[in-house]
Design an enzyme around this catalytic site. Structure first.
Site, PDB file in Angstrom:
ATOM      1  CG  ASN A  13      -0.314   0.004   2.526  1.00 17.42           C
ATOM      2  OD1 ASN A  13       0.810   0.498   2.663  1.00 17.42           O
ATOM      3  ND2 ASN A  13      -0.982  -0.517   3.546  1.00 17.42           N
ATOM      4  CG  ASP A  37     -13.197  -5.047  10.731  1.00 13.24           C
ATOM      5  OD1 ASP A  37     -12.153  -4.378  10.557  1.00 13.24           O
ATOM      6  OD2 ASP A  37     -13.252  -6.053  11.448  1.00 13.24           O
ATOM      7  CG  ASP A  42      -4.252  -9.808   5.121  1.00 11.47           C
ATOM      8  OD1 ASP A  42      -3.177  -9.303   4.735  1.00 11.47           O
ATOM      9  OD2 ASP A  42      -4.590  -9.843   6.320  1.00 11.47           O
TER      10      ASP A  42
HETATM   11  O1  RIB Z   1      -4.064  -7.827   8.026  1.00  9.74           O
HETATM   12  C1  RIB Z   1      -4.894  -8.083   9.117  1.00  9.74           C
HETATM   13  C2  RIB Z   1      -4.198  -8.946  10.108  1.00  9.74           C
HETATM   14  O2  RIB Z   1      -3.102  -8.230  10.653  1.00  9.74           O
HETATM   15  C3  RIB Z   1      -5.036  -9.337  11.305  1.00  9.74           C
HETATM   16  O3  RIB Z   1      -5.756 -10.508  11.089  1.00  9.74           O
HETATM   17  C4  RIB Z   1      -4.024  -9.416  12.431  1.00  9.74           C
HETATM   18  O4  RIB Z   1      -3.833 -10.692  12.925  1.00  9.74           O
HETATM   19  C5  RIB Z   1      -2.743  -8.819  11.866  1.00  9.74           C
HETATM   20  O5  RIB Z   1      -1.823  -9.779  11.574  1.00  9.74           O
END
Ligand code: RIB
Length: 294
Positions: free
Chosen positions: A179, A237, A243
């Site tokens: 990012n 959220d 991810d």
């Molecule tokens: O990217 C989100 C994640 O960052 C969360 O699930 C937390 O565990 C951290 O690792």
């Protein structure tokens, strides 16, 4: 071609708060829930939900049996998941009313990777296999060096960005997924165009995928630039949105999808993830991504 994700697994303790706690302040939370998370695990789940066979390599602690169950339920291969003494990793996450979060990590077993464990895992992988990495485990520099020797395709999400990355030879990375904040930390620039220019000078052979929040994403390689806007949703959220993007990107790469389609798919999947709570539970399956109108 096999896909290996060597990364973290966390228990996420998520607190809904009016605002992110300030220095010296004690703040009552509005709600608290526990989810499975960790950048590594979230990305593996996203890859599996996008329809790719992924091996997740990592370490959980004595309290970590539930991670095996979760991986199995989601089709994430646990051949290279190992349980050791001590505590698993966890994250304390505050989510405010604007759906923004802030995270404290406790590395636990994620930070106890050994060179022996790395060698054992990588022994089963070879040239052309994909290796996905984030920065929530130790030994990252060693993993990169060994995977590079084997001519694996190394994809790095340099998150969270910290000094451990200074030890890594980033010239060995084939694809960066990052990012703007991480882009600034690597390139020293805030302007996206400057980030890309500088990174392309530093890593001329790498492909770069720079996410720009509200402004979507831009892909850059030697020959081309491709942009993709965001899909607008009501944010609940934002945890694991990045991810989800990353996991879907790796899956699309493994399937050989064209880059325009890849970016569209990743952006839509991460928009869906933003519209619901939690890390791994918020990640959609490919079917949902394909059939949801946004
Ligand atoms: O990217 C989100 C994640 O960052 C969360 O699930 C937390 O565990 C951290 O690792």
């Amino acid at each position: 071609m096999k896909v290996l994700n060597f990364g973290s697994l966390n228990y996420d303790f998520v607190y809904d708060v009016d605002h992110i706690v300030q220095p010296g302040e004690t703040l009552d939370s509005l709600n608290m829930e526990t989810f499975f998370g960790g950048k590594g695990l979230n990305q593996s789940i996203a890859m599996a939900r996008a329809g790719v066979h992924v091996y997740h390599a990592g370490l959980v602690g004595e309290d970590g049996s539930a991670f095996y169950e979760l991986c199995r339920e989601n089709g994430v291969d646990t051949t290279y998941l190992s349980q050791i003494d001590g505590k698993s990793g966890h994250a304390i996450i505050q989510v405010n009313k604007d759906a923004q979060n802030c995270i404290i990590l406790y590395g636990g077993s994620n930070r106890r990777v050994t060179k022996e464990f790395v060698d054992q895992v990588l022994a089963d992988f070879q040239e052309g296999d994909i290796l996905m990495l984030q920065n929530e485990i130790n030994c990252l520099d060693y993993i990169i060096d060994q995977a590079y020797e084997k001519h694996m395709t190394i994809i790095l999400n340099p998150s969270p960005f910290d000094s451990a990355l200074d030890q890594c030879d980033l010239k060995k990375i084939s694809v960066f997924l990052l990012n703007e904040v991480e882009g600034k930390q690597i390139s020293g620039h805030e302007d996206p165009e400057k980030i890309l220019e500088t990174m392309q000078e530093q890593f001329p052979d790498a492909k770069i995928v720079l996410t720009l929040g509200e402004n979507g994403v831009v892909y850059a390689d030697k020959e081309r630039r491709i942009q993709q806007g965001i899909f607008k949703v009501k944010a609940v959220d934002t945890t694991a949105a990045g991810d989800t993007f990353t996991g879907y990107f790796v899956a699309a790469l493994a399937k050989g999808l064209p880059m325009e389609e890849t970016l569209r798919l990743c952006s839509k999947a991460s928009a869906i993830a933003v519209s619901r709570k939690g890390a791994s539970p918020s990640i959609p399956k490919m079917e949902e991504v394909e059939h949801t109108e946004l």
